[in-house]
Design a protein around this motif. Structure first.
Motif, mmCIF file in Angstrom:
data_model
loop_
_atom_site.group_PDB
_atom_site.id
_atom_site.type_symbol
_atom_site.label_atom_id
_atom_site.label_comp_id
_atom_site.label_asym_id
_atom_site.label_seq_id
_atom_site.Cartn_x
_atom_site.Cartn_y
_atom_site.Cartn_z
ATOM 1 N N LEU A 51 0.825 -1.198 0.000
ATOM 2 C CA LEU A 51 0.000 0.000 0.000
ATOM 3 C C LEU A 51 0.866 1.257 0.000
ATOM 4 C CD1 LEU A 51 -2.822 1.348 0.439
ATOM 5 C CD2 LEU A 51 -2.455 0.995 2.865
ATOM 6 N N ILE A 52 1.870 1.277 0.852
ATOM 7 C CA ILE A 52 2.771 2.430 0.936
ATOM 8 C C ILE A 52 3.592 2.569 -0.340
ATOM 9 C CG2 ILE A 52 4.722 3.446 2.194
ATOM 10 C CD1 ILE A 52 1.935 3.645 3.584
ATOM 11 N N ASP A 53 3.997 1.445 -0.932
ATOM 12 C CA ASP A 53 4.719 1.506 -2.215
ATOM 13 C C ASP A 53 3.903 2.299 -3.238
ATOM 14 O OD1 ASP A 53 6.848 -0.022 -1.274
ATOM 15 O OD2 ASP A 53 6.137 -1.889 -2.207
ATOM 16 N N LYS A 54 2.608 2.027 -3.295
ATOM 17 C CA LYS A 54 1.739 2.719 -4.257
ATOM 18 C C LYS A 54 1.598 4.200 -3.918
ATOM 19 C CE LYS A 54 -0.778 -1.428 -5.466
ATOM 20 N NZ LYS A 54 -2.009 -2.185 -5.344
ATOM 21 N N LEU A 55 1.477 4.519 -2.624
ATOM 22 C CA LEU A 55 1.346 5.923 -2.219
ATOM 23 C C LEU A 55 2.646 6.695 -2.432
ATOM 24 C CD1 LEU A 55 -0.875 5.474 0.967
ATOM 25 C CD2 LEU A 55 -1.561 6.439 -1.250
ATOM 26 N N VAL A 56 3.779 6.024 -2.272
ATOM 27 C CA VAL A 56 5.072 6.649 -2.567
ATOM 28 C C VAL A 56 5.176 6.915 -4.065
ATOM 29 C CG1 VAL A 56 7.576 6.230 -2.629
ATOM 30 C CG2 VAL A 56 6.281 5.745 -0.538
ATOM 31 N N ALA A 57 4.724 5.955 -4.872
ATOM 32 C CA ALA A 57 4.814 6.084 -6.333
ATOM 33 C C ALA A 57 4.017 7.269 -6.867
ATOM 34 C CB ALA A 57 4.346 4.794 -6.998
ATOM 35 N N VAL A 58 2.941 7.657 -6.180
ATOM 36 C CA VAL A 58 2.141 8.807 -6.627
ATOM 37 C C VAL A 58 2.439 10.058 -5.794
ATOM 38 C CG1 VAL A 58 0.312 7.433 -7.693
ATOM 39 C CG2 VAL A 58 0.103 8.083 -5.278
ATOM 40 N N ASP A 59 3.561 10.046 -5.092
ATOM 41 C CA ASP A 59 4.063 11.203 -4.336
ATOM 42 C C ASP A 59 3.136 11.688 -3.234
ATOM 43 O OD1 ASP A 59 6.454 11.351 -5.837
ATOM 44 O OD2 ASP A 59 5.402 12.442 -7.427
ATOM 45 N N LEU A 60 2.450 10.765 -2.562
ATOM 46 C CA LEU A 60 1.609 11.157 -1.432
ATOM 47 C C LEU A 60 2.266 10.830 -0.091
ATOM 48 C CD1 LEU A 60 -1.913 10.094 -2.766
ATOM 49 C CD2 LEU A 60 -0.978 12.409 -2.554
ATOM 50 N N VAL A 61 3.188 9.886 -0.081
ATOM 51 C CA VAL A 61 3.856 9.457 1.153
ATOM 52 C C VAL A 61 5.355 9.358 0.896
ATOM 53 C CG1 VAL A 61 4.102 7.528 2.789
ATOM 54 C CG2 VAL A 61 1.833 8.215 2.013
ATOM 55 N N GLU A 62 6.122 9.640 1.951
ATOM 56 C CA GLU A 62 7.581 9.501 1.891
ATOM 57 C C GLU A 62 8.023 8.528 2.970
ATOM 58 O OE1 GLU A 62 9.129 13.365 2.746
ATOM 59 O OE2 GLU A 62 8.413 14.221 0.851
ATOM 60 N N ARG A 63 9.016 7.723 2.624
ATOM 61 C CA ARG A 63 9.689 6.879 3.622
ATOM 62 C C ARG A 63 10.991 7.579 3.984
ATOM 63 N NH1 ARG A 63 8.135 2.225 0.073
ATOM 64 N NH2 ARG A 63 6.734 0.921 1.287
ATOM 65 N N ARG A 64 11.246 7.669 5.301
ATOM 66 C CA ARG A 64 12.487 8.281 5.766
ATOM 67 C C ARG A 64 13.139 7.329 6.759
ATOM 68 N NH1 ARG A 64 9.990 14.109 7.407
ATOM 69 N NH2 ARG A 64 9.057 14.592 5.381
ATOM 70 N N PRO A 65 14.454 7.318 6.788
ATOM 71 C CA PRO A 65 15.148 6.420 7.724
ATOM 72 C C PRO A 65 14.770 6.725 9.170
ATOM 73 C CG PRO A 65 16.696 7.419 6.175
ATOM 74 C CD PRO A 65 15.374 8.097 5.982
ATOM 75 N N ASP A 66 14.650 5.684 9.956
ATOM 76 C CA ASP A 66 14.391 5.821 11.390
ATOM 77 C C ASP A 66 15.719 6.125 12.060
ATOM 78 O OD1 ASP A 66 14.013 5.379 14.158
ATOM 79 O OD2 ASP A 66 12.460 3.889 13.771
ATOM 80 N N PRO A 67 15.814 7.249 12.769
ATOM 81 C CA PRO A 67 17.087 7.602 13.401
ATOM 82 C C PRO A 67 17.510 6.632 14.500
ATOM 83 C CG PRO A 67 15.363 9.146 14.039
ATOM 84 C CD PRO A 67 14.774 8.238 13.007
ATOM 85 N N ASN A 68 16.572 5.847 15.017
ATOM 86 C CA ASN A 68 16.888 4.925 16.107
ATOM 87 C C ASN A 68 17.087 3.481 15.659
ATOM 88 O OD1 ASN A 68 16.531 7.042 18.014
ATOM 89 N ND2 ASN A 68 14.326 6.771 17.808
ATOM 90 N N ASP A 69 16.791 3.190 14.399
ATOM 91 C CA ASP A 69 16.892 1.821 13.904
ATOM 92 C C ASP A 69 17.217 1.872 12.422
ATOM 93 O OD1 ASP A 69 16.607 -0.800 13.070
ATOM 94 O OD2 ASP A 69 14.642 -1.091 14.003
ATOM 95 N N ARG A 70 18.443 1.570 12.071
ATOM 96 C CA ARG A 70 18.863 1.724 10.678
ATOM 97 C C ARG A 70 18.151 0.772 9.725
ATOM 98 N NH1 ARG A 70 23.254 -1.942 9.498
ATOM 99 N NH2 ARG A 70 23.871 -3.001 11.410
ATOM 100 N N ARG A 71 17.495 -0.257 10.251
ATOM 101 C CA ARG A 71 16.754 -1.190 9.405
ATOM 102 C C ARG A 71 15.332 -0.702 9.117
ATOM 103 N NH1 ARG A 71 16.484 -5.921 13.228
ATOM 104 N NH2 ARG A 71 16.267 -4.119 14.559
ATOM 105 N N ALA A 72 14.841 0.208 9.936
ATOM 106 C CA ALA A 72 13.440 0.641 9.834
ATOM 107 C C ALA A 72 13.321 1.966 9.091
ATOM 108 C CB ALA A 72 12.845 0.776 11.225
ATOM 109 N N GLN A 73 12.112 2.198 8.607
ATOM 110 C CA GLN A 73 11.803 3.464 7.972
ATOM 111 C C GLN A 73 10.523 4.021 8.577
ATOM 112 O OE1 GLN A 73 11.943 3.426 3.734
ATOM 113 N NE2 GLN A 73 14.154 3.204 3.815
#
Length: 139
Positions: A51-73
């Protein structure tokens, strides 16, 4: 019925129910990770990832690195989401005005109070780790 009615009135936004619900939850809880959003939407994390992949593709959502967990976004709304959310809230306000039109202000306040109490009691019954925080806002 409200959700079905809402879906009918937002078809012009080209969003699925899952997509607009995700945007609404993110608007109230920016910075969530996908697992937390999955809990709020009551779906599996893999479903939210797609779901988020699709929202990112249409520029509605951004994934950003989690400052406390390098594996998470963490998930944040993109600038373009503001206009979409404004329309979502507009439609929601129109629907609520229609369905509550025959109630006095006092009756509306009572309804909200009672529903809030039911929600709170239900939340207390939920297993630990399942959050109802996204539902505690007034929209």
């Amino acid at each position: 019925m409200l959700r079905r009615l809402f879906n009918e009135r937002v078809t012009h936004l080209d969003l699925t129910q899952a997509q607009w619900r995700a945007l609404v939850h993110l608007s109230r809880n920016e910075g969530l990770n996908q697992v937390a959003l999955a809990d709020m939407l009551d779906v599996q994390p893999i479903t939210v990832a797609r779901l988020i992949d699709k929202l990112v593709a249409v520029d509605l959502v951004e994934r950003r690195p989690d400052p406390n967990d390098r594996r998470a976004q963490r998930l944040f709304l993109a600038t373009k989401a503001a206009g979409v959310l404004a329309r979502i809230w507009e439609v929601a306000d129109e629907i609520y005005a229609e369905v509550l039109k025959d109630m006095t202000a006092e009756e509306r306040d009572t309804l909200i109070s009672l529903l809030t109490r039911v929600q709170s009691n239900t939340g207390k019954m939920m297993p630990r780790g399942i959050s109802s925080q996204s539902n505690n806002k007034n929209r």
